[in-house]
Motif scaffolding. Structure first.
Motif, mmCIF file in Angstrom:
data_model
loop_
_atom_site.group_PDB
_atom_site.id
_atom_site.type_symbol
_atom_site.label_atom_id
_atom_site.label_comp_id
_atom_site.label_asym_id
_atom_site.label_seq_id
_atom_site.Cartn_x
_atom_site.Cartn_y
_atom_site.Cartn_z
ATOM 1 N N GLN A 128 0.833 -1.195 0.000
ATOM 2 C CA GLN A 128 0.000 0.000 0.000
ATOM 3 C C GLN A 128 0.869 1.246 0.000
ATOM 4 N N ILE A 129 0.403 2.273 -0.709
ATOM 5 C CA ILE A 129 1.109 3.547 -0.771
ATOM 6 C C ILE A 129 0.354 4.571 0.063
ATOM 7 N N LEU A 130 1.102 5.255 0.926
ATOM 8 C CA LEU A 130 0.525 6.353 1.694
ATOM 9 C C LEU A 130 0.701 7.618 0.861
ATOM 10 N N PRO A 131 -0.374 8.127 0.253
ATOM 11 C CA PRO A 131 -0.239 9.226 -0.711
ATOM 12 C C PRO A 131 0.048 10.567 -0.057
ATOM 13 N N PHE A 132 0.538 11.494 -0.873
ATOM 14 C CA PHE A 132 0.786 12.850 -0.396
ATOM 15 C C PHE A 132 -0.491 13.478 0.158
ATOM 16 N N THR A 133 -1.636 13.040 -0.349
ATOM 17 C CA THR A 133 -2.907 13.627 0.050
ATOM 18 C C THR A 133 -3.439 13.091 1.374
ATOM 19 N N ALA A 134 -2.769 12.082 1.939
ATOM 20 C CA ALA A 134 -3.244 11.512 3.211
ATOM 21 C C ALA A 134 -3.044 12.517 4.338
ATOM 22 N N GLU A 135 -3.924 12.454 5.313
ATOM 23 C CA GLU A 135 -3.771 13.346 6.461
ATOM 24 C C GLU A 135 -2.556 12.938 7.284
ATOM 25 N N SER A 136 -2.147 13.816 8.176
ATOM 26 C CA SER A 136 -0.955 13.558 8.983
ATOM 27 C C SER A 136 -1.126 12.295 9.823
ATOM 28 N N TYR A 137 -0.035 11.532 9.914
ATOM 29 C CA TYR A 137 -0.075 10.319 10.732
ATOM 30 C C TYR A 137 0.850 10.440 11.933
ATOM 31 N N GLY A 138 1.301 11.648 12.251
ATOM 32 C CA GLY A 138 2.159 11.844 13.416
ATOM 33 C C GLY A 138 3.623 11.674 13.067
ATOM 34 N N ALA A 139 4.427 11.499 14.105
ATOM 35 C CA ALA A 139 5.884 11.456 13.936
ATOM 36 C C ALA A 139 6.415 10.034 13.884
ATOM 37 N N THR A 140 5.590 9.091 13.477
ATOM 38 C CA THR A 140 6.008 7.693 13.428
ATOM 39 C C THR A 140 7.141 7.481 12.434
ATOM 40 N N GLY A 141 8.217 6.833 12.883
ATOM 41 C CA GLY A 141 9.323 6.505 12.003
ATOM 42 C C GLY A 141 9.194 5.085 11.489
ATOM 43 N N GLN A 142 10.228 4.616 10.834
ATOM 44 C CA GLN A 142 10.225 3.278 10.259
ATOM 45 C C GLN A 142 10.125 2.218 11.348
ATOM 46 N N PHE A 143 9.271 1.213 11.122
ATOM 47 C CA PHE A 143 9.205 0.088 12.047
ATOM 48 C C PHE A 143 8.727 -1.160 11.323
ATOM 49 N N ASN A 144 9.164 -2.312 11.832
ATOM 50 C CA ASN A 144 8.744 -3.626 11.344
ATOM 51 C C ASN A 144 8.107 -4.369 12.506
ATOM 52 N N LEU A 145 6.868 -4.806 12.317
ATOM 53 C CA LEU A 145 6.143 -5.555 13.344
ATOM 54 C C LEU A 145 6.089 -7.014 12.921
ATOM 55 N N LEU A 146 6.705 -7.885 13.723
ATOM 56 C CA LEU A 146 6.794 -9.306 13.396
ATOM 57 C C LEU A 146 5.849 -10.115 14.269
ATOM 58 N N SER A 147 5.083 -10.991 13.624
ATOM 59 C CA SER A 147 4.192 -11.906 14.341
ATOM 60 C C SER A 147 4.600 -13.336 14.020
ATOM 61 N N PHE A 148 4.379 -14.217 14.992
ATOM 62 C CA PHE A 148 4.816 -15.600 14.878
ATOM 63 C C PHE A 148 3.632 -16.542 15.116
ATOM 64 N N GLU A 149 3.898 -17.833 14.994
ATOM 65 C CA GLU A 149 2.867 -18.796 15.334
ATOM 66 C C GLU A 149 2.623 -18.742 16.834
ATOM 67 N N ALA A 150 1.509 -19.331 17.260
ATOM 68 C CA ALA A 150 1.117 -19.273 18.666
ATOM 69 C C ALA A 150 2.251 -19.718 19.575
ATOM 70 N N GLY A 151 2.441 -18.973 20.669
ATOM 71 C CA GLY A 151 3.463 -19.336 21.649
ATOM 72 C C GLY A 151 4.626 -18.372 21.680
ATOM 73 N N THR A 152 4.812 -17.606 20.610
ATOM 74 C CA THR A 152 5.893 -16.629 20.562
ATOM 75 C C THR A 152 5.289 -15.239 20.404
ATOM 76 N N PRO A 153 5.515 -14.320 21.344
ATOM 77 C CA PRO A 153 4.901 -12.993 21.274
ATOM 78 C C PRO A 153 5.465 -12.140 20.141
ATOM 79 N N ASP A 154 4.663 -11.169 19.700
ATOM 80 C CA ASP A 154 5.080 -10.253 18.646
ATOM 81 C C ASP A 154 6.263 -9.401 19.114
ATOM 82 N N VAL A 155 6.986 -8.873 18.150
ATOM 83 C CA VAL A 155 8.117 -7.987 18.450
ATOM 84 C C VAL A 155 8.171 -6.888 17.398
#
Length: 288
Positions: free
Chosen positions: A211-238
């Motif tokens: 997905q592309i976040l277009p120039f026309t999108a409203e502000s999303y705050g000061a969020t920087g680059q991040f990767n959210l990893l999910s695993f099979e049951a038993g291992t928490p996200d990181v």
């Protein structure tokens, strides 16, 4: 039962189980280390997951924590053996010796079931062409870094992609890119065009949502680059955060949940996958 499938997941599960077992036994780290005749730093490193624990040491620890259920002991010993395995990424140790958080991230990425990536600057490493990666890394690392080091970093980036995309069942990859990344001529117009073609090809894959976040999108705050990893049951996200000067892994549940909600909001603000691919296709055509 454990559901870890690699050394990084095994180490994370084991360290969490050992901390919980020590707490259940009513022991502080100092008391447990003294009882085991260990230095306090050794126990801290084991519980932090920065070093592995031998099966003999683990058996002694479990006995001291009064864990004697055969099934539980067998499971924890299995996690310890798994944690001591060597992943393919250890051959890049010269890079990782200076970037421990990145080392931990690559190991976890190799075992993730779902990766959610927000990239406000540049292209995601897993979707980069070799030429783009070389130009991007060369611009990002200090000028005194040797060319061989840049080549090693590019090689690692290409290997990460190869390992994940060649799995029998590849992980689900959800990527949100700021539109500015499509216009920045990193490496020159030819390199950018090839990179956009790569995005178009990858975005059409069944396991990739782009997905592309277009120039026309409203502000999303000061969020920087991040990767959210999910695993099979038993291992928490990181969450892996990479923004100058911060590079860190976050696994505290409340903080992870904040990033999960942030990604969901960004998905709502971004163009849908069809619209995003149409934008990329238009740019590739115009650059021909």
């Amino acid at each position: 039962m454990s559901t870890a499938h690699g050394p990084s997941g095994g180490r994370r599960q084991l360290r969490a189980r050992l901390r919980a077992a020590r707490d259940a036994a009513g022991l502080t780290q100092e008391q447990a280390a003294e009882a085991m005749d260990w230095s306090l730093s050794k126990l801290i490193r084991i519980e932090a997951g920065t070093v592995s624990i031998s099966t003999n040491d683990l058996k002694a620890v479990l006995q001291h924590y009064r864990i004697d259920d055969p099934e539980t002991v067998t499971e924890l010993l299995g996690l310890a053996r798994l944690a001591r395995q060597r992943g393919w990424w250890v051959q890049y140790r010269e890079i990782f010796d200076r970037e421990r958080a990145y080392y931990d991230y690559v190991g976890l990425e190799a075992e993730a079931a779902t990766l959610r990536v927000f990239q406000p600057i540049g292209m995601p490493g897993l979707l980069q062409t070799e030429s783009y990666a070389k130009a991007y890394i060369s611009a990002a690392v200090p000028s005194q870094v040797e060319e061989e080091d840049v080549a090693a970093r590019v090689g690692l980036r290409m290997r990460r992609r190869e390992e994940l995309f060649s799995r029998p069942v590849p992980p689900t990859l959800q990527v949100i890119l700021d539109e500015a990344n499509l216009h920045r001529h990193i490496g020159g117009s030819g390199v950018l065009r090839d990179q956009l073609e790569r995005l178009r090809e990858d975005g059409a894959k069944d396991h990739v949502t782009l997905q592309i976040l277009p120039f026309t999108a409203e502000s999303y705050g000061a969020t920087g680059q991040f990767n959210l990893l999910s695993f099979e049951a038993g291992t928490p996200d990181v969450v892996y955060i990479e923004s100058t000067p911060t590079v860190a892994l976050v696994d505290h549940p409340a903080e992870v949940e904040t990033y999960r909600q942030t990604f969901a909001r960004l998905q709502q603000l971004a163009l849908n996958p069809s619209e995003s691919l149409a934008m990329i296709n238009k740019m590739v055509t115009e650059m021909a």
